[in-house]
Design an enzyme around this catalytic site. Structure first.
Site, PDB file in Angstrom:
ATOM      1  N   TYR A 140       0.266 -34.657  55.020  1.00 40.57           N
ATOM      2  CA  TYR A 140      -0.534 -35.824  54.666  1.00 40.57           C
ATOM      3  C   TYR A 140       0.240 -36.666  53.666  1.00 40.57           C
ATOM      4  O   TYR A 140       0.819 -36.137  52.726  1.00 40.57           O
ATOM      5  CB  TYR A 140      -1.864 -35.374  54.040  1.00 40.57           C
ATOM      6  CG  TYR A 140      -2.742 -36.507  53.563  1.00 40.57           C
ATOM      7  CD1 TYR A 140      -3.339 -37.385  54.466  1.00 40.57           C
ATOM      8  CD2 TYR A 140      -2.997 -36.701  52.201  1.00 40.57           C
ATOM      9  CE1 TYR A 140      -4.159 -38.427  54.023  1.00 40.57           C
ATOM     10  CE2 TYR A 140      -3.819 -37.731  51.749  1.00 40.57           C
ATOM     11  CZ  TYR A 140      -4.394 -38.589  52.670  1.00 40.57           C
ATOM     12  OH  TYR A 140      -5.214 -39.609  52.227  1.00 40.57           O
ATOM     13  N   ASP A 233       7.795 -36.219  49.899  1.00 43.68           N
ATOM     14  CA  ASP A 233       6.504 -36.565  49.332  1.00 43.68           C
ATOM     15  C   ASP A 233       6.093 -35.407  48.427  1.00 43.68           C
ATOM     16  O   ASP A 233       5.541 -34.412  48.892  1.00 43.68           O
ATOM     17  CB  ASP A 233       5.481 -36.806  50.446  1.00 43.68           C
ATOM     18  CG  ASP A 233       4.099 -37.147  49.881  1.00 43.68           C
ATOM     19  OD1 ASP A 233       3.930 -37.094  48.641  1.00 43.68           O
ATOM     20  OD2 ASP A 233       3.203 -37.455  50.686  1.00 43.68           O
ATOM     21  N   LYS A 261      -0.616 -37.300  41.415  1.00 50.43           N
ATOM     22  CA  LYS A 261      -1.332 -36.149  40.849  1.00 50.43           C
ATOM     23  C   LYS A 261      -0.849 -35.797  39.433  1.00 50.43           C
ATOM     24  O   LYS A 261      -1.162 -36.521  38.504  1.00 50.43           O
ATOM     25  CB  LYS A 261      -1.285 -34.986  41.847  1.00 50.43           C
ATOM     26  CG  LYS A 261      -1.940 -35.425  43.168  1.00 50.43           C
ATOM     27  CD  LYS A 261      -2.308 -34.374  44.170  1.00 50.43           C
ATOM     28  CE  LYS A 261      -3.226 -34.965  45.226  1.00 50.43           C
ATOM     29  NZ  LYS A 261      -2.666 -35.097  46.555  1.00 50.43           N
TER      30      LYS A 261
END
Ligand SMILES: *Cc1c(COP(=O)(O)O)cnc(C)c1O
Length: 422
Positions: A140, A233, A261
């Site tokens: 994702y 990523d 994050k």
């Protein structure tokens, strides 16, 4: 209490939430509403005090409401919440990030992981003047159009839109490979002029799937051979699986890296960065346009700096997370074995998934075979025992340093939950 607010929420917000997984659709029931949290504990509106392993979906690594992070945000807020001019703390954060993450020489701040990946792809396409990108099924990268693509039928490398509203043309240049399968990457690279291969170096968004030995090195080699850029990523893995992220842990350097994050300590900010020659292409140094009104927001920068300074200075942090994780993994794998239910526990550092069903998960093909019913029973039993897990079988649970204070009771509660799911 939560249920009453949920009823109000669903009238004014799709699914009653601001991000779909929070709606508990994968496990049934309605979500508890959070009121406050501290250390490893999260208090719900119903008065429950839960040991939290959602950990803001991995954004927290120290604990909830870490005192020096909260103090930094408070102090920053008093000086002003947004200026629209550069500030010194942004420079300090960029200096810290570039010193901690091996391959990042220059960086740009954005507001979400979604923006970071979309921007990195734009840079890659600009630099290579090629349209194609390769992504992996089960990975994702946020909700930007080029990534909302699912594998087509059969052996096709080209995907189809995974959401209405995503034009087929937008994903026409997105090729889908299989995680841990270099041959599938080779097929994609041969199928079109590819600007970049983007990967979660440790997959976390299909549950935790570590890279097989040689996989990341192989991606580096294939990208070098074809002239495509390699984008890690690391929105989830950055500052989580090692201080310098997966690239430090596995010793493979990407060309561009996305962070989110942890980098903003539980506030909305993210980063993309990498080789200087590539980042110099970004406006205003170069022609690749990308901007943000609230990018480098003082509150987010303060939270990120407070978190990363702590991470940078506390050499024992990752050893602690590793040993916490190893104990929990061992106990849960043992419990799984004891109840005689097939499955496995996969972990890298402070991220971990219990898969009911497959004996090993190497790619989405394996992950798709999980026993969703049994996971829902596990989830419900854990919640009853006072432990909040991510409400989906395809997610990672995240360790925070604060979990060390509740390790024994959390482990016992989860072992009991596995037995309850037998
Ligand atoms: C969470 C996540 C994103 C998206 O970040 P947002 O801030 O939710 O937009 C992208 N990539 C990975 C690997 C993630 O885990």
């Amino acid at each position: 209490m939560s249920t009453e607010w949920y009823e109000r929420a669903v009238r004014v917000m799709p699914g009653g939430v601001n991000s779909p997984v929070r709606a508990f659709n994968a496990v049934g029931g309605s979500p508890p509403f959070a009121v406050s949290a501290s250390g490893p504990h999260l208090r719900t509106m119903d008065g429950d005090d839960l040991i939290d392993f959602i950990s803001s979906w991995g954004a927290l690594i120290l604990g909830h409401a870490e005192p020096n992070v909260v103090a930094a945000i408070e102090e920053a807020a008093r000086r002003g919440t947004s200026f629209g001019l550069p500030t010194a703390p942004e420079v300090e954060l960029a200096e810290l990030v570039t010193s901690m993450v091996p391959s990042i020489e220059m960086m740009r701040m954005v507001n979400s992981g979604t923006e970071a990946t979309a921007s990195a792809i734009r840079v890659a396409r600009a630099v290579t003047a090629r349209p194609g990108i390769v992504k992996f099924e089960g990975c994702y990268h946020g909700h930007a159009d080029p990534f909302l693509v699912k594998a087509g039928s059969g052996a096709a490398t080209l995907g189809e839109p995974d959401s209405p509203g995503v034009p087929a043309a937008t994903v026409a240049d997105t090729y889908i490979a299989r995680f841990n399968d270099l041959e599938s990457v080779q097929r994609c690279l041969a199928a079109g002029p590819i600007s970049a291969v983007i990967v979660e170096p440790v997959a976390g968004n299909m549950g935790v799937v570590p890279p097989a030995p040689g996989f990341l090195e192989g991606l580096r080699r294939l990208c070098d051979q074809s002239g495509a850029l390699l984008i890690f990523d690391e929105v989830m893995t950055g500052f989580r699986v090692a201080r310098g992220g997966a690239q430090e842990r596995y010793g493979v350097a990407p060309d561009l890296t996305c962070l989110g994050k942890i980098v903003s300590g539980g506030t909305p900010a993210a980063v993309y960065g990498g080789r200087e020659d590539l980042m110099r292409r970004v406006a205003p140094d170069g022609p690749v346009y990308q901007a943000g009104t609230l990018a480098g927001n003082p509150l987010a920068v303060a939270a990120g700096l407070a978190t990363l300074r702590h991470v940078a200075e506390n050499s024992a942090l990752y050893d602690e997370l590793e040993s916490l994780g190893a104990t929990l993994e061992g106990e849960l794998a043992g419990a799984l074995n004891d109840i005689g239910v097939p499955g496995c526990v996969q972990r890298v550092g402070g991220m971990m998934t219990v898969f009911f069903g497959p004996s090993e998960v190497r790619s989405w093909d394996d992950a798709a075979g999980v026993d969703r019913e049994r996971f829902s029973r596990f989830f419900a039993a854990a919640l009853k025992n006072g432990v909040l897990l991510p409400p989906s079988p395809f997610e990672a649970l995240f360790l925070m340093r604060a979990h060390r204070d509740v390790a024994t009771e959390a482990t016992q509660a989860l072992v009991n939950a596995i037995e309850a799911a037998a």
